[in-house]
Design a protein around this motif. Structure first.
Motif, PDB file in Angstrom:
ATOM      1  N   GLY A  13       0.809  -1.231   0.000  1.00 27.35           N
ATOM      2  CA  GLY A  13       0.000   0.000   0.000  1.00 27.35           C
ATOM      3  C   GLY A  13       0.832   1.266   0.000  1.00 27.35           C
ATOM      4  O   GLY A  13       0.517   2.220   0.706  1.00 27.35           O
ATOM      5  N   SER A  14       1.898   1.295  -0.819  1.00 27.17           N
ATOM      6  CA  SER A  14       2.786   2.461  -0.789  1.00 27.17           C
ATOM      7  C   SER A  14       2.919   3.113  -2.163  1.00 27.17           C
ATOM      8  O   SER A  14       3.731   4.001  -2.355  1.00 27.17           O
ATOM      9  CB  SER A  14       4.171   2.027  -0.308  1.00 27.17           C
ATOM     10  OG  SER A  14       4.676   1.071  -1.213  1.00 27.17           O
ATOM     11  N   GLY A  15       2.134   2.622  -3.147  1.00 27.93           N
ATOM     12  CA  GLY A  15       2.181   3.226  -4.478  1.00 27.93           C
ATOM     13  C   GLY A  15       3.072   2.486  -5.457  1.00 27.93           C
ATOM     14  O   GLY A  15       3.248   2.923  -6.591  1.00 27.93           O
ATOM     15  N   LEU A  16       3.637   1.341  -5.041  1.00 29.39           N
ATOM     16  CA  LEU A  16       4.549   0.612  -5.929  1.00 29.39           C
ATOM     17  C   LEU A  16       3.923  -0.658  -6.518  1.00 29.39           C
ATOM     18  O   LEU A  16       4.634  -1.509  -7.062  1.00 29.39           O
ATOM     19  CB  LEU A  16       5.851   0.252  -5.204  1.00 29.39           C
ATOM     20  CG  LEU A  16       6.754   1.414  -4.803  1.00 29.39           C
ATOM     21  CD1 LEU A  16       8.109   0.900  -4.320  1.00 29.39           C
ATOM     22  CD2 LEU A  16       6.985   2.398  -5.956  1.00 29.39           C
ATOM     23  N   GLY A  17       2.620  -0.808  -6.391  1.00 30.00           N
ATOM     24  CA  GLY A  17       1.936  -1.917  -7.081  1.00 30.00           C
ATOM     25  C   GLY A  17       2.104  -3.264  -6.401  1.00 30.00           C
ATOM     26  O   GLY A  17       2.149  -4.299  -7.079  1.00 30.00           O
ATOM     27  N   SER A  18       2.167  -3.271  -5.063  1.00 29.45           N
ATOM     28  CA  SER A  18       2.386  -4.552  -4.363  1.00 29.45           C
ATOM     29  C   SER A  18       1.273  -5.559  -4.682  1.00 29.45           C
ATOM     30  O   SER A  18       1.555  -6.744  -4.912  1.00 29.45           O
ATOM     31  CB  SER A  18       2.481  -4.327  -2.847  1.00 29.45           C
ATOM     32  OG  SER A  18       1.314  -3.692  -2.372  1.00 29.45           O
ATOM     33  N   GLY A  19       0.026  -5.113  -4.743  1.00 22.84           N
ATOM     34  CA  GLY A  19      -1.103  -6.025  -4.994  1.00 22.84           C
ATOM     35  C   GLY A  19      -1.003  -6.654  -6.373  1.00 22.84           C
ATOM     36  O   GLY A  19      -1.146  -7.881  -6.527  1.00 22.84           O
ATOM     37  N   ALA A  20      -0.739  -5.830  -7.402  1.00 24.59           N
ATOM     38  CA  ALA A  20      -0.653  -6.362  -8.773  1.00 24.59           C
ATOM     39  C   ALA A  20       0.545  -7.287  -8.902  1.00 24.59           C
ATOM     40  O   ALA A  20       0.494  -8.290  -9.625  1.00 24.59           O
ATOM     41  CB  ALA A  20      -0.549  -5.206  -9.772  1.00 24.59           C
ATOM     42  N   SER A  21       1.626  -6.977  -8.188  1.00 24.33           N
ATOM     43  CA  SER A  21       2.826  -7.810  -8.266  1.00 24.33           C
ATOM     44  C   SER A  21       2.550  -9.199  -7.681  1.00 24.33           C
ATOM     45  O   SER A  21       2.948 -10.217  -8.259  1.00 24.33           O
ATOM     46  CB  SER A  21       3.974  -7.118  -7.516  1.00 24.33           C
ATOM     47  OG  SER A  21       5.143  -7.875  -7.630  1.00 24.33           O
ATOM     48  N   VAL A  22       1.834  -9.247  -6.549  1.00 27.07           N
ATOM     49  CA  VAL A  22       1.468 -10.548  -5.969  1.00 27.07           C
ATOM     50  C   VAL A  22       0.582 -11.313  -6.954  1.00 27.07           C
ATOM     51  O   VAL A  22       0.795 -12.501  -7.216  1.00 27.07           O
ATOM     52  CB  VAL A  22       0.750 -10.378  -4.605  1.00 27.07           C
ATOM     53  CG1 VAL A  22       0.100 -11.681  -4.159  1.00 27.07           C
ATOM     54  CG2 VAL A  22       1.717  -9.870  -3.544  1.00 27.07           C
ATOM     55  N   SER A  23      -0.395 -10.634  -7.548  1.00 25.92           N
ATOM     56  CA  SER A  23      -1.312 -11.321  -8.480  1.00 25.92           C
ATOM     57  C   SER A  23      -0.534 -11.932  -9.643  1.00 25.92           C
ATOM     58  O   SER A  23      -0.762 -13.091 -10.011  1.00 25.92           O
ATOM     59  CB  SER A  23      -2.355 -10.345  -9.053  1.00 25.92           C
ATOM     60  OG  SER A  23      -3.188  -9.871  -8.041  1.00 25.92           O
ATOM     61  N   VAL A  24       0.364 -11.149 -10.241  1.00 26.84           N
ATOM     62  CA  VAL A  24       1.089 -11.629 -11.430  1.00 26.84           C
ATOM     63  C   VAL A  24       1.989 -12.806 -11.068  1.00 26.84           C
ATOM     64  O   VAL A  24       1.980 -13.845 -11.755  1.00 26.84           O
ATOM     65  CB  VAL A  24       1.890 -10.461 -12.068  1.00 26.84           C
ATOM     66  CG1 VAL A  24       2.883 -10.975 -13.109  1.00 26.84           C
ATOM     67  CG2 VAL A  24       0.931  -9.449 -12.696  1.00 26.84           C
ATOM     68  N   ALA A  25       2.752 -12.685  -9.983  1.00 25.58           N
ATOM     69  CA  ALA A  25       3.659 -13.784  -9.595  1.00 25.58           C
ATOM     70  C   ALA A  25       2.844 -15.034  -9.243  1.00 25.58           C
ATOM     71  O   ALA A  25       3.209 -16.157  -9.598  1.00 25.58           O
ATOM     72  CB  ALA A  25       4.536 -13.348  -8.424  1.00 25.58           C
ATOM     73  N   PHE A  26       1.718 -14.837  -8.564  1.00 30.24           N
ATOM     74  CA  PHE A  26       0.864 -15.943  -8.133  1.00 30.24           C
ATOM     75  C   PHE A  26       0.251 -16.667  -9.345  1.00 30.24           C
ATOM     76  O   PHE A  26       0.276 -17.901  -9.430  1.00 30.24           O
ATOM     77  CB  PHE A  26      -0.236 -15.373  -7.231  1.00 30.24           C
ATOM     78  CG  PHE A  26      -1.105 -16.399  -6.578  1.00 30.24           C
ATOM     79  CD1 PHE A  26      -0.822 -16.847  -5.304  1.00 30.24           C
ATOM     80  CD2 PHE A  26      -2.220 -16.910  -7.224  1.00 30.24           C
ATOM     81  CE1 PHE A  26      -1.630 -17.795  -4.685  1.00 30.24           C
ATOM     82  CE2 PHE A  26      -3.028 -17.856  -6.624  1.00 30.24           C
ATOM     83  CZ  PHE A  26      -2.733 -18.295  -5.355  1.00 30.24           C
ATOM     84  N   LEU A  27      -0.287 -15.885 -10.286  1.00 37.89           N
ATOM     85  CA  LEU A  27      -0.913 -16.489 -11.479  1.00 37.89           C
ATOM     86  C   LEU A  27       0.118 -17.278 -12.282  1.00 37.89           C
ATOM     87  O   LEU A  27      -0.172 -18.381 -12.773  1.00 37.89           O
ATOM     88  CB  LEU A  27      -1.521 -15.388 -12.358  1.00 37.89           C
ATOM     89  CG  LEU A  27      -2.797 -14.740 -11.816  1.00 37.89           C
ATOM     90  CD1 LEU A  27      -3.041 -13.385 -12.470  1.00 37.89           C
ATOM     91  CD2 LEU A  27      -4.004 -15.660 -12.047  1.00 37.89           C
ATOM     92  N   ARG A  28       1.326 -16.717 -12.388  1.00 38.83           N
ATOM     93  CA  ARG A  28       2.374 -17.419 -13.159  1.00 38.83           C
ATOM     94  C   ARG A  28       2.776 -18.710 -12.450  1.00 38.83           C
ATOM     95  O   ARG A  28       2.915 -19.758 -13.083  1.00 38.83           O
ATOM     96  CB  ARG A  28       3.599 -16.519 -13.314  1.00 38.83           C
ATOM     97  CG  ARG A  28       3.333 -15.354 -14.246  1.00 38.83           C
ATOM     98  CD  ARG A  28       4.574 -14.983 -15.055  1.00 38.83           C
ATOM     99  NE  ARG A  28       4.221 -14.056 -16.112  1.00 38.83           N
ATOM    100  CZ  ARG A  28       4.549 -12.773 -16.129  1.00 38.83           C
ATOM    101  NH1 ARG A  28       5.290 -12.274 -15.165  1.00 38.83           N
ATOM    102  NH2 ARG A  28       4.164 -12.010 -17.130  1.00 38.83           N
TER     103      ARG A  28
END
Ligand code: MEV
Length: 322
Positions: A103-118
């Motif tokens: 939650g700091s503006g660096l896209g932590s949520g999207a990064s987890v989603s992408v790594a998780f989906l892959r």
């Protein structure tokens, strides 16, 4: 040994945050120094369907069945189940680790989603392609941020600097001259969905003023894309400052962000601004070999945390290059 491991970077928006939600262009880059890593271990002795999940950075230690169906993680499992037309997963342990401040503006949520989906699709024997990863990560962004533009999941999936416009084909930016940024956390930030909603409200109250802000930001962003393509870093720096001036007028800065930006500029940065939704979170400063150490130190002295120096460049081309 993990059966499967996958990673995804953080992101920083260089230009165009908020305006991008209203259809204007924005520029974002991957931050490869900060990554999410997802490792999946098969548990051949466990009951079929048992999926354990641990994620120390958010204090999660649970199983898939215990997740609230509204949880973004539960939705990720559902998307993969539907994609592979399966009802349950082979028993496994999923470990999620991230160096990206949440939650700091660096896209932590999207990064987890992408790594998780892959990772999970590879574990199922058929890794998802970029288009599917990006589309599914966007579904999760809607849970995190209500009305996201889609820029975070896009730049994190493709791991290249992008000139992004909602609902338009992805355009990857060629960087003529690699450039360096100091990124630094100013501290806690209001939630992105709240900040985006507050800008929408302000736009509804004064559409003339806010359309003018968004158009100005759109122009700055297009000029910044040209400066990046031409390797004109002096112009790029002053465009950072121009974009920040408008974000400030929109009420998205804070006293501490303003202070850190002033310090970065006084220490030799060519330009500096907040990045992401604002009201806290990260700032970015354009530096070079001569100024980066001083900017880093001065920001540290002023109380910024999570400070990194990152190089933005385009070492290899892909089919998405324009
Ligand atoms: C958040 O990283 C950037 C915003 O423009 C929101 C969005 O694009 O979804 C504030």
């Amino acid at each position: 040994m993990p059966a499967i491991a996958s990673s995804a970077p953080a992101k920083a928006i260089l230009f165009g945050e908020h305006a991008v939600v209203f259809g204007y262009p924005a520029i974002a880059v991957p931050i490869n120094e900060l990554k999410t890593r997802v490792a999946i271990f098969a548990l051949p002795q466990a009951t079929p369907g048992q999926v354990k999940i641990s994620s120390p950075m958010i204090g999660m230690d649970t199983t898939m069945d215990q997740l609230d169906p509204a949880d973004p993680m539960a939705r990720l499992f559902e998307l993969i189940k539907k994609h592979f037309s399966i009802t349950h997963f082979p028993a496994c342990q999923i470990q999620i680790q991230s160096a990206i401040p949440v939650g700091s503006g660096l896209g932590s949520g999207a990064s987890v989603s992408v790594a998780f989906l892959r990772a999970l699709s590879s574990f199922m024997g058929s890794p998802l392609g970029d288009e599917d990863v990006c589309a599914y990560a966007f579904e999760i962004e809607k849970i995190h941020h209500a009305t996201p533009s889609g820029i975070d999941n896009t730049v994190i999936t493709y791991e290249k600097p992008v000139l992004y416009r909602k609902k338009k084909p992805i355009s990857i930016l060629k960087v003529k001259k690699p450039f360096e940024l100091v990124i630094a956390n100013s501290g806690p930030k209001e939630s992105t969905s709240k900040t985006v909603a507050s800008i929408r409200e302000k736009h509804d109250q004064d559409p003339f003023l806010y359309d003018h802000y968004f158009e100005s930001i759109g122009r700055i962003t297009r000029n910044a894309a040209l400066a990046i393509k031409r390797g004109d870093l002096d112009t790029l720096g002053s465009l950072f400052n121009d974009n920040q001036a408008i974000l400030n007028k929109m009420g998205l800065s804070t006293a501490h962000i303003d202070e850190l930006i002033e310090i970065a500029l006084n220490s030799g940065a060519k330009g500096a601004k907040l990045t992401g939704a604002g009201k806290g979170g990260f700032v970015i400063a354009l530096v070079d070999q001569k100024t980066r150490e001083r900017v880093f130190r001065k920001l540290q002295d002023a109380g910024a945390t999570d400070i990194h120096i990152t190089t933005i460049g385009a070492p290899r081309l892909t089919q998405h290059e324009k």
